[in-house]
Motif scaffolding. Sequence first.
Motif, PDB file in Angstrom:
ATOM      1  N   SER A  81      -0.541  -8.414  12.285  1.00 49.38           N
ATOM      2  CA  SER A  81      -1.251  -9.293  11.437  1.00 49.38           C
ATOM      3  C   SER A  81      -0.302  -9.796  10.031  1.00 49.38           C
ATOM      4  O   SER A  81      -0.519 -10.693   9.557  1.00 49.38           O
ATOM      5  CB  SER A  81      -2.719  -9.007  11.090  1.00 49.38           C
ATOM      6  OG  SER A  81      -2.471  -7.656  10.136  1.00 49.38           O
ATOM      7  N   ASP A  82       0.552  -8.919  10.003  1.00 48.29           N
ATOM      8  CA  ASP A  82       1.637  -9.388   8.839  1.00 48.29           C
ATOM      9  C   ASP A  82       2.785  -9.806   9.382  1.00 48.29           C
ATOM     10  O   ASP A  82       3.738 -10.101   8.619  1.00 48.29           O
ATOM     11  CB  ASP A  82       1.734  -8.292   7.902  1.00 48.29           C
ATOM     12  CG  ASP A  82       2.463  -7.117   8.377  1.00 48.29           C
ATOM     13  OD1 ASP A  82       2.760  -7.058   9.486  1.00 48.29           O
ATOM     14  OD2 ASP A  82       3.126  -6.273   7.707  1.00 48.29           O
ATOM     15  N   GLY A  83       2.953  -9.979  10.675  1.00 44.71           N
ATOM     16  CA  GLY A  83       4.214 -10.328  11.207  1.00 44.71           C
ATOM     17  C   GLY A  83       5.278  -9.406  11.155  1.00 44.71           C
ATOM     18  O   GLY A  83       6.602  -9.802  11.323  1.00 44.71           O
ATOM     19  N   GLU A 112      -5.525  -4.565   3.030  1.00 43.33           N
ATOM     20  CA  GLU A 112      -6.246  -5.871   2.512  1.00 43.33           C
ATOM     21  C   GLU A 112      -5.567  -6.459   1.219  1.00 43.33           C
ATOM     22  O   GLU A 112      -6.061  -7.518   0.799  1.00 43.33           O
ATOM     23  CB  GLU A 112      -7.633  -5.564   2.364  1.00 43.33           C
ATOM     24  CG  GLU A 112      -8.473  -5.240   3.615  1.00 43.33           C
ATOM     25  CD  GLU A 112     -10.037  -5.430   3.484  1.00 43.33           C
ATOM     26  OE1 GLU A 112     -10.572  -6.588   3.200  1.00 43.33           O
ATOM     27  OE2 GLU A 112     -10.595  -4.302   3.338  1.00 43.33           O
ATOM     28  N   GLU A 113      -4.734  -5.794   0.700  1.00 44.57           N
ATOM     29  CA  GLU A 113      -3.958  -6.268  -0.545  1.00 44.57           C
ATOM     30  C   GLU A 113      -2.940  -7.610   0.093  1.00 44.57           C
ATOM     31  O   GLU A 113      -2.395  -8.178  -0.915  1.00 44.57           O
ATOM     32  CB  GLU A 113      -3.211  -5.264  -1.198  1.00 44.57           C
ATOM     33  CG  GLU A 113      -4.029  -4.463  -1.892  1.00 44.57           C
ATOM     34  CD  GLU A 113      -3.243  -3.466  -2.745  1.00 44.57           C
ATOM     35  OE1 GLU A 113      -1.895  -3.508  -2.813  1.00 44.57           O
ATOM     36  OE2 GLU A 113      -3.912  -2.297  -3.347  1.00 44.57           O
ATOM     37  N   SER A 114      -2.764  -7.479   1.417  1.00 44.42           N
ATOM     38  CA  SER A 114      -1.856  -8.619   1.929  1.00 44.42           C
ATOM     39  C   SER A 114      -2.728  -9.643   2.413  1.00 44.42           C
ATOM     40  O   SER A 114      -3.848  -9.548   3.081  1.00 44.42           O
ATOM     41  CB  SER A 114      -1.268  -7.856   3.267  1.00 44.42           C
ATOM     42  OG  SER A 114      -0.674  -9.120   4.024  1.00 44.42           O
ATOM     43  N   GLU A 120      -3.150 -10.372   6.086  1.00 42.06           N
ATOM     44  CA  GLU A 120      -3.841  -9.317   6.829  1.00 42.06           C
ATOM     45  C   GLU A 120      -5.250  -9.262   6.595  1.00 42.06           C
ATOM     46  O   GLU A 120      -6.156  -9.309   7.346  1.00 42.06           O
ATOM     47  CB  GLU A 120      -3.493  -7.808   6.364  1.00 42.06           C
ATOM     48  CG  GLU A 120      -1.833  -7.530   7.060  1.00 42.06           C
ATOM     49  CD  GLU A 120      -1.214  -6.138   6.842  1.00 42.06           C
ATOM     50  OE1 GLU A 120      -1.973  -5.270   7.035  1.00 42.06           O
ATOM     51  OE2 GLU A 120      -0.185  -6.218   5.950  1.00 42.06           O
ATOM     52  N   ARG A 121      -5.386  -9.566   5.237  1.00 39.72           N
ATOM     53  CA  ARG A 121      -6.952  -9.836   5.041  1.00 39.72           C
ATOM     54  C   ARG A 121      -7.622 -11.065   5.496  1.00 39.72           C
ATOM     55  O   ARG A 121      -8.726 -11.069   6.035  1.00 39.72           O
ATOM     56  CB  ARG A 121      -7.079  -9.930   3.257  1.00 39.72           C
ATOM     57  CG  ARG A 121      -8.540  -9.979   2.850  1.00 39.72           C
ATOM     58  CD  ARG A 121      -8.470  -9.779   1.339  1.00 39.72           C
ATOM     59  NE  ARG A 121      -7.865 -11.047   0.742  1.00 39.72           N
ATOM     60  CZ  ARG A 121      -6.646 -11.185  -0.127  1.00 39.72           C
ATOM     61  NH1 ARG A 121      -6.108  -9.961   0.027  1.00 39.72           N
ATOM     62  NH2 ARG A 121      -6.496 -12.211  -0.555  1.00 39.72           N
TER      63      ARG A 121
END
Length: 233
Positions: free
Chosen positions: A129-131, A194-196, A199-200
Motif C-alpha cells: 500500500s505504500d508502493g 497510519e502515519e503514511s 497507507e491510511r
Amino acid sequence: MNTKSLLDQLLKSGSGLLGGTSSQQNQRRQPGSDGLAGLLSGRAGAALGGGALGLLLGSKKGRKLGGKVLTYGGMAALGLVAYKAYSNWQQNNQQQQTSVPATVDRVPEAEVEVHSKAILIAVIAAAKSDGHIDDREREIIDAEVAKFTRDASLLRWIDTELQKPLDPVAIASVATTQEIAAEMYLASVLVIDEESFMERSYLNELGKQLKLPADLQQEIKKQALAAEQLAGA
C-alpha cells in the motif's frame, strides 16, 4: 503445501529471526490477555527484519510494531485478537449476538484454509500500500517463499498477488464472512503505518469495501493497539 501451511512457515521464519519461539504458534488458547501474552512471549528485545516476511511487513524507518503480533504469535494470536474485537462489538450491539464469532482460531480445519488465504492476501496487499515492494524485492520474496514450498501453483499464486495492482474492491471480495473481513482488516491494521497518507487511505477504503461497520473497525483498531503494546513491551 496449502496456504495455511505456507503462512505458518513464513510466520515461524519471522519468529525465528526475531528470536521468538515457534512451538507456541499453533496452540489454541481461550480468549484473554493471558493467552495472547503467552503467544507473544518471544518478543523481548527483538526487531523486525529479514526474509520474505521482513520484506512483506516492511523494514523502513518508522514502521510500527504491529507486525510483531503476526511473527510472535502467528495465526493463533491474530485469531485471538480478532475474536476479542468481534466479541466486544457483538456485546455492544445486542442485536448482533447470534453466534460465537467463527474466527480462524476456532473454525473447523476444513475452513482454516479459506481464512488463511484471505489473511495472506490482506498482508500482501497492505505491504504494497505504500508502493515499497519493487521488482527486486519481489524477486527476493519469491526466492524466500520457494524455500518453504515446491508447489508450483502456490508459488505462481504468491507471485501473482505480489504483481497485482492494489485494488481494495478485489481484495475485499475475498471475504466470504464478516469474521474473515474482520481478520483481513485486522491483519492490514497490524501491517499498515497510519502515519503514511497512502497507507491510511488504503486502509480506510479497504474498511469501506469490506463493509465493516465503523464501530467494528474502531474496536479492531483498539484491540490491535493493545496487542501491539503487548508485543512491543
